[in-house]
Scaffold this active site. Sequence first.
Site, PDB file in Angstrom:
ATOM      1  N   CYS A  86       0.752  -1.206   0.019  1.00  0.00           N
ATOM      2  CA  CYS A  86      -0.180  -0.142  -0.081  1.00  0.00           C
ATOM      3  C   CYS A  86       0.900   1.256  -0.025  1.00  0.00           C
ATOM      4  CB  CYS A  86      -1.015   0.058   1.191  1.00  0.00           C
ATOM      5  SG  CYS A  86      -2.186   1.091   1.088  1.00  0.00           S
ATOM      6  N   HIS A 180      -4.095  -4.983   0.785  1.00  0.00           N
ATOM      7  CA  HIS A 180      -3.154  -5.486   2.019  1.00  0.00           C
ATOM      8  C   HIS A 180      -3.243  -7.286   2.242  1.00  0.00           C
ATOM      9  CE1 HIS A 180      -2.738  -1.742   3.979  1.00  0.00           C
ATOM     10  NE2 HIS A 180      -3.753  -1.303   3.237  1.00  0.00           N
ATOM     11  N   GLU A 182      -1.948  -8.800   4.379  1.00  0.00           N
ATOM     12  CA  GLU A 182      -1.836  -9.206   5.832  1.00  0.00           C
ATOM     13  C   GLU A 182      -3.279  -9.401   6.430  1.00  0.00           C
ATOM     14  OE1 GLU A 182      -1.340  -6.490   4.413  1.00  0.00           O
ATOM     15  OE2 GLU A 182      -1.415  -4.550   5.927  1.00  0.00           O
ATOM     16  N   VAL A 238      -2.473 -16.278  31.464  1.00  0.00           N
ATOM     17  CA  VAL A 238      -1.504 -17.114  30.496  1.00  0.00           C
ATOM     18  C   VAL A 238      -0.068 -16.467  30.593  1.00  0.00           C
ATOM     19  CG1 VAL A 238      -1.160 -18.099  28.170  1.00  0.00           C
ATOM     20  CG2 VAL A 238      -3.346 -17.193  29.091  1.00  0.00           C
ATOM     21  N   ASP A 239      -0.118 -15.124  30.157  1.00  0.00           N
ATOM     22  CA  ASP A 239       1.407 -14.540  30.001  1.00  0.00           C
ATOM     23  C   ASP A 239       2.356 -14.629  31.424  1.00  0.00           C
ATOM     24  OD1 ASP A 239      -0.169 -13.964  27.946  1.00  0.00           O
ATOM     25  OD2 ASP A 239       0.000 -11.817  28.397  1.00  0.00           O
ATOM     26  N   ARG A 308      -8.353   2.065  38.907  1.00  0.00           N
ATOM     27  CA  ARG A 308      -7.111   1.622  38.303  1.00  0.00           C
ATOM     28  C   ARG A 308      -5.659   2.118  39.092  1.00  0.00           C
ATOM     29  NH1 ARG A 308     -10.168   1.420  33.549  1.00  0.00           N
ATOM     30  NH2 ARG A 308     -10.195  -0.157  32.251  1.00  0.00           N
ATOM     31  N   ASP A 468     -44.356 -15.417  44.937  1.00  0.00           N
ATOM     32  CA  ASP A 468     -45.436 -14.357  45.129  1.00  0.00           C
ATOM     33  C   ASP A 468     -44.672 -13.009  45.591  1.00  0.00           C
ATOM     34  OD1 ASP A 468     -47.060 -16.111  44.428  1.00  0.00           O
ATOM     35  OD2 ASP A 468     -48.005 -16.731  46.627  1.00  0.00           O
ATOM     36  N   GLU A 529     -14.422  -4.128  27.806  1.00  0.00           N
ATOM     37  CA  GLU A 529     -14.767  -3.864  29.156  1.00  0.00           C
ATOM     38  C   GLU A 529     -15.598  -2.636  29.412  1.00  0.00           C
ATOM     39  OE1 GLU A 529     -13.787  -5.566  31.773  1.00  0.00           O
ATOM     40  OE2 GLU A 529     -12.018  -6.747  30.832  1.00  0.00           O
TER      41      GLU A 529
HETATM   42  P1  XMP Z   1     -10.930  -2.610  26.292  1.00  0.00           P
HETATM   43  O1  XMP Z   1     -11.784  -2.404  27.266  1.00  0.00           O
HETATM   44  O2  XMP Z   1      -9.598  -1.451  26.309  1.00  0.00           O
HETATM   45  O3  XMP Z   1     -10.182  -4.031  26.528  1.00  0.00           O
HETATM   46  O4  XMP Z   1     -11.422  -2.605  24.861  1.00  0.00           O
HETATM   47  C1  XMP Z   1      -9.092  -4.737  25.754  1.00  0.00           C
HETATM   48  C2  XMP Z   1      -8.548  -5.595  26.507  1.00  0.00           C
HETATM   49  O5  XMP Z   1      -7.753  -5.099  27.474  1.00  0.00           O
HETATM   50  C3  XMP Z   1      -8.158  -5.312  28.686  1.00  0.00           C
HETATM   51  N1  XMP Z   1      -8.115  -4.469  29.694  1.00  0.00           N
HETATM   52  C4  XMP Z   1      -7.310  -4.193  30.723  1.00  0.00           C
HETATM   53  N2  XMP Z   1      -6.377  -4.997  31.074  1.00  0.00           N
HETATM   54  N3  XMP Z   1      -5.745  -3.673  32.780  1.00  0.00           N
HETATM   55  C5  XMP Z   1      -5.441  -4.763  32.082  1.00  0.00           C
HETATM   56  O6  XMP Z   1      -4.715  -5.409  32.525  1.00  0.00           O
HETATM   57  C6  XMP Z   1      -6.734  -2.966  32.470  1.00  0.00           C
HETATM   58  O7  XMP Z   1      -7.092  -1.651  33.094  1.00  0.00           O
HETATM   59  C7  XMP Z   1      -7.378  -3.079  31.270  1.00  0.00           C
HETATM   60  N4  XMP Z   1      -8.640  -2.552  30.827  1.00  0.00           N
HETATM   61  C8  XMP Z   1      -9.035  -3.338  29.876  1.00  0.00           C
HETATM   62  C9  XMP Z   1      -9.560  -6.061  28.464  1.00  0.00           C
HETATM   63  O8  XMP Z   1      -9.926  -7.148  29.486  1.00  0.00           O
HETATM   64  C10 XMP Z   1      -9.616  -6.218  27.108  1.00  0.00           C
HETATM   65  O9  XMP Z   1      -8.904  -7.972  27.052  1.00  0.00           O
END
Ligand code: XMP
Length: 531
Positions: A86, A180, A182, A238-239, A308, A468, A529
Amino acid sequence: MAEIHDSFDTILILDFGSQYSHLITRRCREHNVYAELMPCTVKIHDLDFKPKGVILSGSPYSVYDKDSPHVDPAVFDLGVPVLGICYGLQEMAWTMNGKVAKCDHREYGFAQIQIVKAEDTGSSAGALFEGLGDEMQVWMSHGDQLTEMPPDFHVIGYTSTAPYAAIAHSAKPFYGIQFHPEVTHSPRGKQVIGQFILQICGSRPNWTMQEFIGKEISRIREICGSSGRVIGAVSGGVDSTVAAKLMHEAIGDRFHAIMVDNGVLRLNEAAQVDEMLNKNLGVNLTVVDASSLFLQRLEGVEDPEKKRKIIGNTFINVFEEEATKIEDVKDGKGRVEWLLQGTLYPDVIESISFKGPSATIKTHHNVGGLLKDMKLKLIEPLRELFKDEVRALGRLLSIPAPLVQRHPFPGPGLAIRILGPVTRDQVKILQQADHIYIEEIRKAGLYNEIAQAFAVLLPVRAVGVMGDQRTYEQVVALRAVQSEDFMTADWYVFPAEVLRRISSRITNEVPGINRVTYDISSKPPATVEWL
Ligand code: XMP
């Protein structure tokens, strides 16, 4: 990084900012060829390795704009094949005196490309499309196109609207394609990429997790020496599990894993992680129950970003305190020098983008802040890997399949799935609903079809009836998405009877819930989320 290039032939992908650049990297690796993405601004003489070939990505820019990014022309003197995709095609042609101009209208979507046979081009440059027949469906997304060929190039493919949809140099291994390859919308695109990296570049297809494992274990042993100790946080995901198991294989009990129970985990999660990592996988693990501290600091907080931050900061406090305890247990064999981090390649890509990290929609929980005060060196054994590669690695490390296939779980846990203040009672309600939801998905055999599924506790109450009695209780929303990389996601279409069973079980078995809804929003415009 130099070691990896000694072991694996590398395709260098230069990123001009296309949203698909990381997919080019993935497709190469799906052919078992190691590929690395770098910003397009990289200077060729700064590279500490010689790639087997170079791919120039797409871009939202126009080559003729004043501030558009350009490749170091030295790339064409490297003596290796170059493929422009591209914008990459336009950049290559423009650098070599071709002309690029705006299309009459932006071309976005499927197109049919006619392939010019190698013998008709009068050169051997048809190799890119060898074995692909006379035409194929491809995906286009461009507002500019090549209007005048650079000298010594000729057409190897065209569409009804793009006369120079694919070009090749007559004497050198330089190719350009306007489409593309890919994206999955170009069904034979992966084959085109394979043709380039394997046949034209001659790369060895030795990038397998089997090869990676041995090399990475030796690398870890070498950098940690005979006494170096490493600490790392694990979450049960997993990681961190794969990273922890890999460290354990490399240095045994000199790796200390710490799991912080923050009070907003899934049902019985801390105990399950303990069982799995410690008892089944033999990893040296300490589980710290800090749920009271987290819940106390979260009291009354509704704002997701505040949640957070509190969780991120509290996590750092707890982890550091625990790490100090480990350091204090000096046995004369060495102190903790390293911090394990489960960074994956997509995080690396994000941080090296030439445009800088992409706009923050949500601040993701990150343990990077740990480093500042602890003066630990970072060890990141997964930083070259995509998620599917981490999963393959996990399987080779004998991590059980249900864990390897586990859906991602965010660092701030259920706190960002409780819309409103987080209390022990709210956590308990959500844990139960979520547990039933996931259990039924597994029973229906659908877990691996879904990228992520979870329940969300809404801050509203609705009227219901039980026996009820009139009830006035909370509502749960169920979310399930399919996604390749979570940048975009689609809601999952459940069979109706599965949803019916889940809804009936949740309303019957979870006190405090009388209504279940299903979220049918895609990303964008929603996010995965709710917070
Ligand atoms: P969103 O909500 O951004 O989510 O579309 C995309 C992916 O990211 C994860 N996610 C988080 N993971 N801390 C994390 O470790 C966070 O604050 C957080 N916010 C969203 C979410 O579960 C999805 O897999």
